[in-house]
Scaffold this motif. Structure first.
Motif, short mmCIF file in Angstrom:
data_model
loop_
_atom_site.label_atom_id
_atom_site.label_comp_id
_atom_site.label_asym_id
_atom_site.label_seq_id
_atom_site.Cartn_x
_atom_site.Cartn_y
_atom_site.Cartn_z
N LYS A 1 9.23 6.89 -15.54
CA LYS A 1 7.82 6.76 -15.89
C LYS A 1 7.35 5.33 -15.78
CE LYS A 1 7.35 10.78 -18.95
NZ LYS A 1 7.01 11.22 -20.33
N PHE A 2 8.18 4.40 -16.22
CA PHE A 2 7.84 2.98 -16.15
C PHE A 2 7.67 2.55 -14.69
CE2 PHE A 2 9.13 -1.48 -15.66
CZ PHE A 2 8.22 -2.09 -16.51
N THR A 3 8.61 2.97 -13.86
CA THR A 3 8.56 2.62 -12.43
C THR A 3 7.31 3.19 -11.77
OG1 THR A 3 10.98 2.55 -12.29
CG2 THR A 3 9.74 2.77 -10.22
N GLU A 4 6.98 4.44 -12.07
CA GLU A 4 5.79 5.06 -11.50
C GLU A 4 4.52 4.34 -11.94
OE1 GLU A 4 5.85 9.12 -12.68
OE2 GLU A 4 7.57 9.64 -11.41
N SER A 5 4.50 3.98 -13.22
CA SER A 5 3.33 3.27 -13.76
C SER A 5 3.17 1.90 -13.10
CB SER A 5 3.48 3.11 -15.27
OG SER A 5 2.41 2.36 -15.80
N MET A 6 4.30 1.20 -12.93
CA MET A 6 4.26 -0.13 -12.32
C MET A 6 3.88 -0.06 -10.85
SD MET A 6 4.72 -2.40 -14.62
CE MET A 6 3.71 -1.28 -15.60
N ASN A 7 4.39 0.93 -10.15
CA ASN A 7 4.05 1.07 -8.73
C ASN A 7 2.56 1.37 -8.55
OD1 ASN A 7 6.56 0.57 -7.53
ND2 ASN A 7 7.24 2.68 -7.81
N LYS A 8 2.02 2.17 -9.47
CA LYS A 8 0.58 2.47 -9.42
C LYS A 8 -0.23 1.21 -9.64
CE LYS A 8 -2.96 5.40 -11.55
NZ LYS A 8 -3.22 6.43 -12.60
N PHE A 9 0.20 0.40 -10.60
CA PHE A 9 -0.50 -0.85 -10.88
C PHE A 9 -0.39 -1.81 -9.70
CE2 PHE A 9 -0.26 -5.30 -12.23
CZ PHE A 9 -1.51 -5.46 -12.80
N ILE A 10 0.81 -1.87 -9.10
CA ILE A 10 1.02 -2.77 -7.97
C ILE A 10 0.10 -2.40 -6.81
CG2 ILE A 10 2.66 -3.44 -6.17
CD1 ILE A 10 4.86 -3.29 -8.33
N ARG A 11 -0.03 -1.11 -6.53
CA ARG A 11 -0.90 -0.68 -5.43
C ARG A 11 -2.35 -1.08 -5.70
NH1 ARG A 11 2.48 3.93 -5.72
NH2 ARG A 11 0.94 5.03 -7.04
N MET A 12 -2.78 -0.90 -6.95
CA MET A 12 -4.14 -1.29 -7.31
C MET A 12 -4.34 -2.80 -7.18
SD MET A 12 -6.00 -2.83 -9.96
CE MET A 12 -5.03 -2.60 -11.45
N ALA A 13 -3.37 -3.56 -7.70
CA ALA A 13 -3.47 -5.03 -7.67
C ALA A 13 -3.43 -5.56 -6.24
CB ALA A 13 -2.34 -5.65 -8.47
N GLU A 14 -2.64 -4.94 -5.39
CA GLU A 14 -2.53 -5.38 -4.00
C GLU A 14 -3.80 -5.10 -3.22
OE1 GLU A 14 1.01 -3.42 -2.65
OE2 GLU A 14 2.30 -5.12 -3.20
N GLU A 15 -4.66 -4.26 -3.73
CA GLU A 15 -5.97 -4.04 -3.13
C GLU A 15 -6.99 -5.04 -3.65
OE1 GLU A 15 -7.27 -0.07 -3.78
OE2 GLU A 15 -5.70 0.85 -2.54
N GLU A 16 -6.89 -5.38 -4.93
CA GLU A 16 -7.87 -6.26 -5.57
C GLU A 16 -7.65 -7.74 -5.25
OE1 GLU A 16 -10.58 -5.57 -7.19
OE2 GLU A 16 -10.29 -3.40 -7.04
N ILE A 17 -6.41 -8.17 -5.24
CA ILE A 17 -6.12 -9.60 -5.05
C ILE A 17 -6.62 -10.14 -3.72
CG2 ILE A 17 -4.27 -11.31 -4.81
CD1 ILE A 17 -2.77 -9.84 -7.01
N PRO A 18 -6.41 -9.44 -2.59
CA PRO A 18 -6.96 -9.94 -1.33
C PRO A 18 -8.49 -10.06 -1.35
CG PRO A 18 -5.27 -8.31 -0.89
CD PRO A 18 -5.56 -8.26 -2.36
N LYS A 19 -9.16 -9.18 -2.07
CA LYS A 19 -10.62 -9.26 -2.19
C LYS A 19 -11.02 -10.54 -2.92
CE LYS A 19 -11.23 -4.21 -2.40
NZ LYS A 19 -11.69 -3.09 -3.26
N ILE A 20 -10.28 -10.85 -3.98
CA ILE A 20 -10.57 -12.08 -4.74
C ILE A 20 -10.29 -13.30 -3.89
CG2 ILE A 20 -9.81 -13.50 -6.68
CD1 ILE A 20 -11.63 -11.19 -7.46
N GLN A 21 -9.19 -13.27 -3.13
CA GLN A 21 -8.86 -14.40 -2.26
C GLN A 21 -9.92 -14.60 -1.20
OE1 GLN A 21 -4.96 -12.93 -1.11
NE2 GLN A 21 -3.93 -14.47 -2.39
N ALA A 22 -10.45 -13.49 -0.68
CA ALA A 22 -11.52 -13.58 0.32
C ALA A 22 -12.78 -14.17 -0.29
CB ALA A 22 -11.81 -12.20 0.90
#
Length: 291
Positions: free
Chosen positions: A175-196
């Protein structure tokens, strides 16, 4: 876990900050009243320096705005900024009232015209609201915050990878791994937008700094200094507008009678402009000190 808990608020803070910087650049470049004020300062400086090698300047350093209130008139009280404000009040009042002031204008008409003009000039501070917000920001802090977001997600990805490598199959680990992977996918979408957004805002700030200061190399230590100069000037302008308003209410006479231009004033020297640049851009000549 603190990184995850604060992620959304940090992203929103950075997004808002970069939007403010973009809006501040837009305000400085396109605010009609601000550009008119710069033009009035340039024309006044040239009029006062007529006959000298500085009497036909095409530009001046933006820092000069901070010195306008230091140049005293013949009475030792009114300043060059009072004179410039009175001039703009007169023209803006005439524009809004759709009348031309003449020697035969009544005091009542003149007073009404000046009240209208004063309302316009006094509104400049609110028109440049994002500039004032941008002046309070720290470019190094913003860059550091973006970098922390990038490093933080990389650290979380390493932890998840380590858990998966150990092969732990208990339910809580999964459950922890699934939760973290979900967060990572979301963050990997948001961070490039902020960098742009950071890249766009940084480019716009450099452009507006070059537009007004001419030489970016001299402003590298304080990337947001152009906003700081304008913010400090607006504080002085607000005070002068209040003083001019009180003077006009008391006297109800034209600025031509109350605020004559000194014959040979000590004007903070406008700098020669860059050929081909807009007339109120700042020259790159001479170093400017930090406020």
């Amino acid at each position: 876990m603190l990184y995850i808990a604060n992620f959304e608020s940090e992203v929103e803070y950075l997004r808002t900050s970069f939007q403010t910087l973009e809006a501040a650049c837009e305000e400085l470049r396109h605010c009609r009243l601000f550009l008119k004020l710069l033009e009035a300062v340039l024309k006044t400086g040239n009029r006062m320096n007529v006959g000298t090698n500085r009497g036909d300047a095409e530009a001046f350093k933006l820092d000069t705005l901070l010195k306008l209130a230091d140049v005293k008139g013949a009475d030792g009280k009114t300043t060059l900024l009072h004179f410039v404000v009175q001039e703009i009040i007169r023209t803006e009042g005439a524009r809004l009232s759709d009348t031309n002031q003449t020697p035969s204008s009544t005091l009542t008409e003149d007073a009404k015209c000046r009240r209208l003009g004063l309302q316009v000039v006094s509104s400049l501070s609110s028109e440049l609201a994002n500039v004032k917000k941008a002046a309070a920001m720290d470019s190094e802090v913003l860059s550091s915050d973006v970098l922390k977001l990038t490093k933080g997600i990389a650290n979380i990805a390493e932890v998840v990878q380590l858990i998966q490598t150990t092969g732990s199959a208990d339910e809580s680990s999964q459950k922890f791994t699934e939760s973290m992977n979900k967060f990572i996918r979301m963050a990997e979408e948001e961070i490039p937008k902020i960098q742009a957004q950071e890249s766009v805002a940084s480019s716009l700030v450099k452009e507006i700094t070059e537009y007004f200061h001419g030489n970016l190399a001299k402003e590298e230590a304080h990337p947001f200094r152009v906003f700081m100069v304008v913010r400090d000037f607006l504080a002085v302008l607000d005070r002068v507008c209040k003083e001019v308003g009180m003077i006009n209410e008391r006297t109800m006479v034209s600025s031509a009678h109350k605020f004559p231009v000194p014959v040979n004033p000590m004007l903070p020297q406008p700098l020669p402009g860059l050929h081909g640049r807009q007339e109120y851009n700042n020259s790159s000549d001479d170093d400017s000190s930090s406020p």
